[in-house]
Each structure stands twice: as C-alpha cells, then as structure tokens.
Design a protein around this motif. Sequence first.
Motif, PDB file in Angstrom:
ATOM      1  N   THR A   1       0.834  -1.202   0.000  1.00 21.17           N
ATOM      2  CA  THR A   1       0.000   0.000   0.000  1.00 21.17           C
ATOM      3  C   THR A   1       0.869   1.254   0.000  1.00 21.17           C
ATOM      4  O   THR A   1       0.573   2.229  -0.713  1.00 21.17           O
ATOM      5  CB  THR A   1      -0.930   0.010   1.223  1.00 21.17           C
ATOM      6  OG1 THR A   1      -1.749  -1.147   1.208  1.00 21.17           O
ATOM      7  CG2 THR A   1      -1.806   1.256   1.236  1.00 21.17           C
ATOM      8  N   MET A   2       1.919   1.255   0.803  1.00 18.05           N
ATOM      9  CA  MET A   2       2.800   2.414   0.868  1.00 18.05           C
ATOM     10  C   MET A   2       3.503   2.646  -0.467  1.00 18.05           C
ATOM     11  O   MET A   2       3.620   3.790  -0.927  1.00 18.05           O
ATOM     12  CB  MET A   2       3.822   2.230   1.994  1.00 18.05           C
ATOM     13  CG  MET A   2       3.220   2.212   3.385  1.00 18.05           C
ATOM     14  SD  MET A   2       4.451   1.935   4.690  1.00 18.05           S
ATOM     15  CE  MET A   2       5.401   3.468   4.591  1.00 18.05           C
ATOM     16  N   ARG A   3       3.962   1.577  -1.089  1.00 16.09           N
ATOM     17  CA  ARG A   3       4.645   1.727  -2.377  1.00 16.09           C
ATOM     18  C   ARG A   3       3.682   2.244  -3.452  1.00 16.09           C
ATOM     19  O   ARG A   3       4.060   3.089  -4.285  1.00 16.09           O
ATOM     20  CB  ARG A   3       5.271   0.397  -2.797  1.00 16.09           C
ATOM     21  CG  ARG A   3       6.488   0.019  -1.958  1.00 16.09           C
ATOM     22  CD  ARG A   3       7.217  -1.172  -2.534  1.00 16.09           C
ATOM     23  NE  ARG A   3       6.456  -2.405  -2.414  1.00 16.09           N
ATOM     24  CZ  ARG A   3       6.485  -3.199  -1.356  1.00 16.09           C
ATOM     25  NH1 ARG A   3       7.254  -2.891  -0.322  1.00 16.09           N
ATOM     26  NH2 ARG A   3       5.782  -4.321  -1.325  1.00 16.09           N
ATOM     27  N   GLU A   4       2.455   1.753  -3.430  1.00 19.11           N
ATOM     28  CA  GLU A   4       1.465   2.230  -4.401  1.00 19.11           C
ATOM     29  C   GLU A   4       1.173   3.710  -4.199  1.00 19.11           C
ATOM     30  O   GLU A   4       1.105   4.482  -5.171  1.00 19.11           O
ATOM     31  CB  GLU A   4       0.178   1.421  -4.270  1.00 19.11           C
ATOM     32  CG  GLU A   4      -0.909   1.860  -5.247  1.00 19.11           C
ATOM     33  CD  GLU A   4      -2.162   1.017  -5.112  1.00 19.11           C
ATOM     34  OE1 GLU A   4      -3.230   1.592  -4.796  1.00 19.11           O
ATOM     35  OE2 GLU A   4      -2.065  -0.203  -5.309  1.00 19.11           O
ATOM     36  N   LEU A   5       1.008   4.117  -2.952  1.00 18.07           N
ATOM     37  CA  LEU A   5       0.756   5.533  -2.660  1.00 18.07           C
ATOM     38  C   LEU A   5       1.950   6.376  -3.083  1.00 18.07           C
ATOM     39  O   LEU A   5       1.784   7.489  -3.599  1.00 18.07           O
ATOM     40  CB  LEU A   5       0.463   5.713  -1.168  1.00 18.07           C
ATOM     41  CG  LEU A   5       0.095   7.108  -0.688  1.00 18.07           C
ATOM     42  CD1 LEU A   5      -1.127   7.640  -1.434  1.00 18.07           C
ATOM     43  CD2 LEU A   5      -0.162   7.106   0.814  1.00 18.07           C
TER      44      LEU A   5
ATOM     45  N   THR B   1       7.190  11.254  -0.202  1.00 23.39           N
ATOM     46  CA  THR B   1       7.610  10.359   0.862  1.00 23.39           C
ATOM     47  C   THR B   1       6.382   9.823   1.586  1.00 23.39           C
ATOM     48  O   THR B   1       5.464  10.571   1.916  1.00 23.39           O
ATOM     49  CB  THR B   1       8.503  11.114   1.873  1.00 23.39           C
ATOM     50  OG1 THR B   1       9.625  11.658   1.177  1.00 23.39           O
ATOM     51  CG2 THR B   1       9.007  10.173   2.964  1.00 23.39           C
ATOM     52  N   VAL B   2       6.357   8.521   1.832  1.00 26.85           N
ATOM     53  CA  VAL B   2       5.235   7.871   2.506  1.00 26.85           C
ATOM     54  C   VAL B   2       5.726   7.318   3.839  1.00 26.85           C
ATOM     55  O   VAL B   2       6.771   6.674   3.900  1.00 26.85           O
ATOM     56  CB  VAL B   2       4.647   6.732   1.658  1.00 26.85           C
ATOM     57  CG1 VAL B   2       3.423   6.126   2.343  1.00 26.85           C
ATOM     58  CG2 VAL B   2       4.287   7.232   0.257  1.00 26.85           C
ATOM     59  N   ASN B   3       4.968   7.589   4.898  1.00 28.22           N
ATOM     60  CA  ASN B   3       5.366   7.140   6.229  1.00 28.22           C
ATOM     61  C   ASN B   3       4.240   6.406   6.931  1.00 28.22           C
ATOM     62  O   ASN B   3       3.061   6.672   6.697  1.00 28.22           O
ATOM     63  CB  ASN B   3       5.799   8.314   7.108  1.00 28.22           C
ATOM     64  CG  ASN B   3       7.181   8.820   6.743  1.00 28.22           C
ATOM     65  OD1 ASN B   3       7.297   9.805   6.033  1.00 28.22           O
ATOM     66  ND2 ASN B   3       8.204   8.142   7.220  1.00 28.22           N
ATOM     67  N   LEU B   4       4.634   5.510   7.827  1.00 30.08           N
ATOM     68  CA  LEU B   4       3.703   4.794   8.685  1.00 30.08           C
ATOM     69  C   LEU B   4       4.106   5.067  10.127  1.00 30.08           C
ATOM     70  O   LEU B   4       5.257   4.829  10.515  1.00 30.08           O
ATOM     71  CB  LEU B   4       3.764   3.295   8.397  1.00 30.08           C
ATOM     72  CG  LEU B   4       2.730   2.417   9.097  1.00 30.08           C
ATOM     73  CD1 LEU B   4       1.335   2.687   8.532  1.00 30.08           C
ATOM     74  CD2 LEU B   4       3.085   0.936   8.920  1.00 30.08           C
ATOM     75  N   GLY B   5       3.169   5.603  10.913  1.00 27.19           N
ATOM     76  CA  GLY B   5       3.452   5.949  12.307  1.00 27.19           C
ATOM     77  C   GLY B   5       2.573   5.165  13.253  1.00 27.19           C
ATOM     78  O   GLY B   5       1.397   4.911  12.959  1.00 27.19           O
TER      79      GLY B   5
END
Length: 255
Positions: A93-97, A104-108
């Motif tokens: 999902t992060m790579r697609e976004l 830059t895509v982050n997960l917190g």
Amino acid sequence: MSAQQPSTGTQSIDRAADLVARVVRGDAGLTATELSEATGLARSTTSRLLAALERAELLARDDTGRWAPGALFDAYSSRRADDEVLAELAGPTMRELGEITGETVNLGVPRRGTVVQVAQVESAYYLGSRDWVGTDVPAHASALGKVLYAYRVIPVPTGPLDPPSRSAVRTGEQLAEQLAGIRRRGYATTVDELEPGLTGVAAPVRAHGRVVAALGISGPTSRLAGDLVSTGTLVATHAAALSTRLEQHRHLGAA
C-alpha cells in the motif's frame, strides 16, 4: 560494594537498574541470594528492590523462584514484533501511494504517548522529505500525530506546547479544537508546522475495530498545499485499503 550506606533516591535507582540488567543479561534466572552476592547488597536491600521491580513488572519469579525479565519486556518484544509485521503488511500500500504521489510515505504508530514512525517509502523527487524512521518529532506538529490524537490513541496534551515553527499549534487547547474536523474529514494535514516548507497529510489505519497506526505522505509545501482535499482523500483511501488488509491478520491490533 561491601559497606551498606544510607540509600539516596539515586542510589536506589542505580541499584535497581543493576539488578534488572543482571537478570536480563543472564543466561538463566538468578536467585535473590545470587543477586545479593553479585552486587554486594545486603539480602534485605536486595529483597526490597526485587519486590519493587516485581510490582513494576520489570522482573518476575519463575516456577523455581528464580528471577527473570518481567511482563513489560514481553510486552515490548511483542510490540516490536507487531511493528515489523505491520510494516511488512503495509509495504504494498505504501509503495502504491508513493508511486501515485511521488512523495515520501510514512507509517506511524503510537508509542510512549507520542507517534513513532516505523516504515518509510522514499520520495521519487530530488526535492523530497528526509528519512523519518526512528526520529522523534513533536506529535502536535505532525499529521501522523494529529491522527492519533484525533482518535484518542495517544492522550491529548493540555497547556503550553513547544512549537517547532511559527505555524504550529501552541497549546493543547488549540490542538483539541482541530480534532473533531480531522475525524469528520478522515484525514489530518499540517502545512509548515513541523518545519517551514514541509506539508504532511495522514489518515487512520485500523485493525479489529481499533486505530493502530497512521499512514501519511509528506513533501514540499509548494507541491502539496495547493490541493489538500484531493490528497487527503487519496491518503484516506489507501489507509482504508490497508485497514482491510490488516483485518485479515489474526493477531495484529487485537485487544
């Protein structure tokens, strides 16, 4: 350490920390007598400190009465494992976004009353955001943090806050005023709040009915601030897709 001197608060903390370290580093559980002899503490002092550490769940006795790491260590290890599983499941999902936005895509995730970033996909642009994984940032100036505040995954602060920029909120009351809007929209935004020229957009990620993380993008204000509604909707859509994926994982996020 032979002579027993009157213990100050700092001495007690040092002694307790020493006991915890010896137990954690030991290959097998240690008895109170072994710990007393190894540290040079009186048995009564050792017993008193061990009892306090047991109440705090830092140490625990096994079936033989030996001392071993307590439940807090198990909880921490479990959370670390959950972070790794969450990051792995969030990867597609992060790579697609990231491919759609180029940002830059982050997960917190919530940790210690704030937001900790556990995974990142780099920007496709030369001018992008920095590597935020493992970096402490003020949650009240972060879109990821505001999501976790809005859904009460981390406690909302009260009183004065330390603003990292002129655009950041300065009190817990100002922050609280924004949270209903974040829940209504389904995403949070920050424009020049963490630092001038940086914009962030984030949305909640759920597992088993609970918000367990926030998914977000960040990049230059010049690229992102012009259409926050469309960007927020896009991020929220991907956060919802990740939530659906997490629902299929049996343990992650379960109470």
